[in-house]
Structures are given as C-alpha cells and as structure tokens.
Design a protein around this motif. Structure first.
Motif, PDB file in Angstrom:
ATOM      1  N   ARG A 103      35.061  81.855  22.093  1.00  0.00           N
ATOM      2  CA  ARG A 103      36.510  82.046  21.938  1.00  0.00           C
ATOM      3  C   ARG A 103      37.226  82.040  23.268  1.00  0.00           C
ATOM      4  O   ARG A 103      38.449  82.144  23.317  1.00  0.00           O
ATOM      5  N   CYS A 104      36.479  82.002  24.359  1.00  0.00           N
ATOM      6  CA  CYS A 104      37.111  82.148  25.681  1.00  0.00           C
ATOM      7  C   CYS A 104      38.093  81.014  25.942  1.00  0.00           C
ATOM      8  O   CYS A 104      37.872  79.883  25.518  1.00  0.00           O
ATOM      9  N   SER A 105      39.128  81.353  26.680  1.00  0.00           N
ATOM     10  CA  SER A 105      40.087  80.317  27.034  1.00  0.00           C
ATOM     11  C   SER A 105      39.523  79.553  28.225  1.00  0.00           C
ATOM     12  O   SER A 105      39.079  80.144  29.216  1.00  0.00           O
ATOM     13  N   ARG A 106      39.557  78.247  28.124  1.00  0.00           N
ATOM     14  CA  ARG A 106      38.931  77.399  29.135  1.00  0.00           C
ATOM     15  C   ARG A 106      39.579  77.612  30.510  1.00  0.00           C
ATOM     16  O   ARG A 106      38.897  77.663  31.527  1.00  0.00           O
ATOM     17  N   ASN A 107      40.889  77.735  30.505  1.00  0.00           N
ATOM     18  CA  ASN A 107      41.608  77.878  31.784  1.00  0.00           C
ATOM     19  C   ASN A 107      41.269  79.177  32.496  1.00  0.00           C
ATOM     20  O   ASN A 107      41.326  79.253  33.715  1.00  0.00           O
ATOM     21  N   LYS A 108      40.928  80.196  31.701  1.00  0.00           N
ATOM     22  CA  LYS A 108      40.683  81.509  32.326  1.00  0.00           C
ATOM     23  C   LYS A 108      39.199  81.726  32.596  1.00  0.00           C
ATOM     24  O   LYS A 108      38.791  82.798  33.031  1.00  0.00           O
ATOM     25  N   THR A 109      38.378  80.728  32.278  1.00  0.00           N
ATOM     26  CA  THR A 109      36.928  80.892  32.423  1.00  0.00           C
ATOM     27  C   THR A 109      36.477  80.270  33.747  1.00  0.00           C
ATOM     28  O   THR A 109      36.871  79.143  34.041  1.00  0.00           O
ATOM     29  N   LYS A 168      37.833  73.335  21.564  1.00  0.00           N
ATOM     30  CA  LYS A 168      38.558  74.130  20.569  1.00  0.00           C
ATOM     31  C   LYS A 168      39.436  73.270  19.682  1.00  0.00           C
ATOM     32  O   LYS A 168      39.677  73.603  18.529  1.00  0.00           O
TER      33      LYS A 168
END
Ligand code: GLU
Length: 300
Positions: A103-109, A168
């Motif tokens: 579920r992680c947001s790609r930009n924040k990972t 996603k």
C-alpha cells in the motif's frame, strides 16, 4: 517463438516521444552489435504506460529508425498486445507466494524498499484498496559480466529491495514486461543505456524466479546534453532530425568510441561501421565520453 540464430538483439523504445540523440545512440549500438555478429535485430515498442505515451510516437519512432536505415527483422512487437503473457507470469509468481501487495506510496518510499508491507498482516481487505504488487527479493547477491562495464554485483536486499512488478494503477511494470518479452523473443544480447543498469539485477532475479534464460548485457554510457543532464524524452530532449543522418551517425559513432569513416555515403558508412564495430572501444564512463554535443550538432 523459436529461432536457431545464435544472436538476437533488440531495441526497445518507450513511445513517450520521438527518438532523441541518446536513444539514437542506443539504437545504433544495438543494431551494429547485432549486424557485426550476423545476428537478428528486433524492435519492440514498450507501449505499456499510456499516461506517459504520445499516441503518435510509435509511428514517429519507426519512421526515424527507417530514416537512419536501422532496418529491423520481423514484425515490431507491441507490448500492449502482450498483457495476457504478463498476467500469466504474475500469476505464476503469486501462486508461489513470491509477491506481496503493497500500500506504500511510491513517491514516499526510498529507492530500496524498507519492507513495510512485506510481512504486515493486513487486516483490511486488500482487494478494495489500491495496492501495487512487489516481488520479494532473496537475501543474496546477483551479478553478471557486462560486456562493456565488466563484473557488476548487487546485494538484492541491501541494494535493490522488493520491487514493483504491477503498479497501483494496475499497469504491469517495465521490469516484468521486459523479462517476459526478452524470453519470448529469444533475446540473447541486450545493448542499452546504463541508465537501466540498476534494473538489471531486478531483471536477472525475475528471470530466475520465472525460470527464463538470461541474456548477455552491455550497458552504454549515457549521453548528456549541454546542460550536463541526461537526454530523455520526458525532459523534452530535441527529436533527431533526418536532414543530415550522416552527421548524426558520425556523432553517435564518436560517442561510442568507434572508428568514424568519412567521405562515403550514409548507407556505406553504416555498413562499414558494422564491419568495424568493436564493443571493446565503447567508453565505460561519461568522463571518457566528452563529445561536446552542442545544440547545433543535435540539429544537424
Ligand atoms: N523501454 C526502455 C526505454 O526506452 C528500454 C528498455 C530496455 O532496453 O530494456 O528506456
């Protein structure tokens, strides 16, 4: 698809825009490497990401390749026609529990995935949430012998991390599609820009998970524009013009460290360049690759 040919290479543009000088260099290098070995050279249109694509780009790219007499073998393979094959590969990985929903947001990972969703016992019904699918990487080293750069190794967990194979937005990721299609097309040699070098351990690992054979790799120095940044279609690098193909071919050969033959016509220059092609002369790094591409050069 089956072939006995010992060398099958490919050029695999993403149709986010027309070819610029950097992509011409990759096309020329993979073409000359294939032709110098009497191999086949295929073109695959990596049209898997409609939001980033331009509808006219595939036709423009194919016309640009023809203008530069980079004549491919067989039919162009469009990745948009291969969704069933990617779905089957994904299913095979899922069935063997080699993936997890994330579920992680790609930009924040961070670029090496910290494993947030890897072992999380999600209580929510993931089917109703937007999730990407990541491949679980093993805690081991992956390495290969690059034909230009020599031995390269990565530790999968420390340097690479679990990576996305379905986004996603439900689009299949480049990493999955490229591996499935390189195998489908029996590609034996991949020659491409070193901007994709970091993708190679992911692709080698995916190959292993899918029990596919691994091509040989050669990663070319990335061509920088005058501003020192990589030329990319997204960065609006200027499309190559077909007005003077000889001068652009000479520049491409220069960037690739090859002999540049003067005073013959374009077709001859291309044919002689295939005979003279020597991958050992391709520079490994950018510092050896100062070719001073001016705006004017790129317009010639
Ligand atoms: N489609 C990728 C690109 O245009 C290249 C893929 C590859 O050569 O593996 O950057």
């Amino acid at each position: 698809m089956n072939s006995d040919n010992h060398y099958i290479g490919r050029f695999a543009p993403s149709p986010s825009g027309p070819l610029h000088f950097g992509s011409l260099v990759a096309a020329v290098a993979s073409f000359l490497d294939a032709r110098s070995k009497n191999g086949q050279w295929l073109v695959r249109m990596e049209d898997l990401d409609p939001p980033r694509e331009s509808p006219s780009a595939p036709a423009v790219i194919l016309k640009q390749l023809k203008d530069f007499e980079l004549v491919w073998d067989g039919q162009v393979l469009f990745q948009s026609t291969r969704l069933d094959a990617y779905a089957a590969a994904l299913k095979s990985l899922q069935d063997r529990h080699l993936t997890f929903q994330c579920r992680c947001s790609r930009n924040k990972t961070p670029s090496v995935y910290p494993g947030t969703c890897r072992d999380a016992a999600h209580t929510e019904n993931l089917a109703t949430l937007p999730t990407s699918t990541r491949l679980r990487v093993d805690p081991c080293e992956v390495g290969f012998e690059d034909r230009i750069l020599g031995r390269k190794t990565w530790h999968l967990q420390h340097d690479v991390g679990d990576f996305i194979i379905r986004r996603k937005d439900r689009l299949f990721a480049y990493q999955l599609a490229v591996v499935v299609d390189d195998a489908y097309q029996n590609i034996t040699h991949v020659v491409r820009g070193s901007d994709l070098l970091d993708s190679t351990p992911r692709q080698i690992f995916l190959n292993q998970c899918l029990h596919l054979s691994q091509p040989n790799y050669a990663h070319l120095p990335v061509i920088l524009g005058e501003d020192g940044f990589k030329l990319s279609k997204q960065a609006m690098a200027r499309p190559i013009s077909n007005e003077n193909p000889s001068s652009l071919l000479k520049l491409a050969l220069k960037a690739l460290g090859q002999k540049v033959i003067d005073s013959i016509d374009y077709s001859e220059m291309l044919a002689v360049s295939a005979l003279n092609w020597d991958i050992e002369r391709v520079p490994k790094t950018l510092s050896q690759n100062i070719i001073e591409l001016t705006d004017e050069d790129l317009q010639k």
